[in-house]
Write an enzyme that holds these catalytic residues in place. Sequence first.
Site, mmCIF file in Angstrom:
data_model
loop_
_atom_site.group_PDB
_atom_site.id
_atom_site.type_symbol
_atom_site.label_atom_id
_atom_site.label_comp_id
_atom_site.label_asym_id
_atom_site.label_seq_id
_atom_site.Cartn_x
_atom_site.Cartn_y
_atom_site.Cartn_z
ATOM 1 N N ARG A 123 -11.645 18.113 0.240
ATOM 2 C CA ARG A 123 -11.073 17.290 1.307
ATOM 3 C C ARG A 123 -12.206 16.626 2.091
ATOM 4 N NH1 ARG A 123 -10.347 19.834 5.531
ATOM 5 N NH2 ARG A 123 -9.026 21.498 4.718
ATOM 6 N N ASP A 145 -7.354 -5.925 9.904
ATOM 7 C CA ASP A 145 -6.779 -5.621 8.592
ATOM 8 C C ASP A 145 -7.145 -6.786 7.670
ATOM 9 O OD1 ASP A 145 -5.134 -5.445 6.337
ATOM 10 O OD2 ASP A 145 -3.486 -4.519 7.452
ATOM 11 N N LYS A 188 -3.644 -3.163 -2.778
ATOM 12 C CA LYS A 188 -3.445 -4.590 -3.027
ATOM 13 C C LYS A 188 -4.621 -5.172 -3.825
ATOM 14 C CE LYS A 188 0.035 -3.495 -0.462
ATOM 15 N NZ LYS A 188 0.078 -3.755 0.959
HETATM 16 C C1 LIG Z 1 0.428 -2.998 2.141
HETATM 17 C C2 LIG Z 1 -0.250 -3.299 3.409
HETATM 18 C C3 LIG Z 1 -0.558 -2.289 4.321
HETATM 19 C C4 LIG Z 1 -0.152 -0.841 4.099
HETATM 20 O O1 LIG Z 1 -0.806 -0.295 3.009
HETATM 21 P P1 LIG Z 1 -0.194 0.871 2.073
HETATM 22 O O2 LIG Z 1 -1.258 1.079 1.076
HETATM 23 O O3 LIG Z 1 1.083 0.326 1.508
HETATM 24 O O4 LIG Z 1 0.051 2.033 2.957
HETATM 25 C C5 LIG Z 1 -1.227 -2.634 5.476
HETATM 26 N N1 LIG Z 1 -1.584 -3.913 5.722
HETATM 27 C C6 LIG Z 1 -1.294 -4.916 4.865
HETATM 28 C C7 LIG Z 1 -1.714 -6.308 5.203
HETATM 29 C C8 LIG Z 1 -0.629 -4.657 3.681
HETATM 30 O O5 LIG Z 1 -0.325 -5.649 2.853
#
Ligand SMILES: *Cc1c(COP(=O)(O)O)cnc(C)c1O
Length: 387
Positions: free
Chosen positions: A56, A180, A205
Amino acid sequence: MTEVSGEDLSNRLATRAVHAGKIADPLAGAVMTPIYQTSTYVQEGLGRHKGYEYARTRNPTREALERNVAALEGGRHGFAFGSGLGALDAVMKLLSAGDHVVCGENVYGGTHRQMTHIWARLGLAFTFVDTADPQRIVDAVTPATRMIFVETPTNPLMRLCDLAATGAIARRAQALFVVDNTFATPCFQRPIEHGADVVLHSTTKYLNGHSDMVGGLLVVQRGDLAERIGFIQNASGAVPGPFDCWLALRGTKTLALRMRQHDASGRRIAQWLEAHPRVERVYYPGLPSHPQHALACRQMSGFGGMVSLELGTLERARRFVERTKIFALAESLGGVESLVGHPASMTHASVPREMREAMGLTDSLVRLSIGIEDVEDLIADLDQALA
Ligand SMILES: *Cc1c(COP(=O)(O)O)cnc(C)c1O
């Protein structure tokens, strides 16, 4: 805590993508980082070990991924999590009850849900604003503001936030600036260069890029923040397994190559859609008609493969998403395969309807994630679905 080496940072992005963070394999000299599928490590004696005690806390495969993505973002420290929302959970734990956050109003639906349903209940306060206008951010800052959280371009309306201007606002407010960067990726936008303290990714993504794992990542520059996030990563424990880290690491090697194609096809399809009589509006920062195109050219070096379109009525949107053949109807984005989504009922269903409508996220809006298939085939598919 995983720190990037100077060597990892010495090359340009496409080279970093392939090589940064690699670990030497003393046993066989494996060229690719092995999957350390283990929960624990043998210790030579009391308090004598190789720095690895329990998985972990530290895992070599995870560390290779953390170093790789940190190098891509131009940061010094990376932290991997079991999902993008797991990474968000860790970054929010930098705050304490009573703290205030200014957040973009059309951030990812799950980000909004975690903030309003979990963190608000535990004592954090939030103001959601249109971060396309820096003045709205300034106006929302209070003496209790400890974090400014933005997404740019936003999902799915492709609104931009001026990173340099927001970084300056955050510094004046002595608030953490969290970005983000899932949509743009470090190929096209590096928030740390514009003053971000923390960069967040859903590695699910574009970074992984093959729609075969779920993961998240945080990158920071400052040592004190790295200490605190490293503590939270270990203490809260939302770490990814080594196999998922390895998949993401395999993905980032081709990031520069894939993003080039997503971007070329994204530009081509956005232009084609804009000229199509059945399409009422196209949202894509690379189009000169985008209201923030000049800002996009200033802070991004490419615009990627995310394109949203307005089809006028829910019925037309429904027909369209059910008729595409190559574009599969699915949540998520950023993979090699093209996807089509209906934000109002899928990714943004957790955002209250009034809020969706106030920001222009209508029931007739459709979002495309343009994959790396032949662009002529993609256009032909969209053409038959619009007919
Ligand atoms: C998908 C996404 C998230 C969340 O990510 P997960 O891996 O699904 O938990 C956060 N921000 C953006 C812009 C996303 O497209």
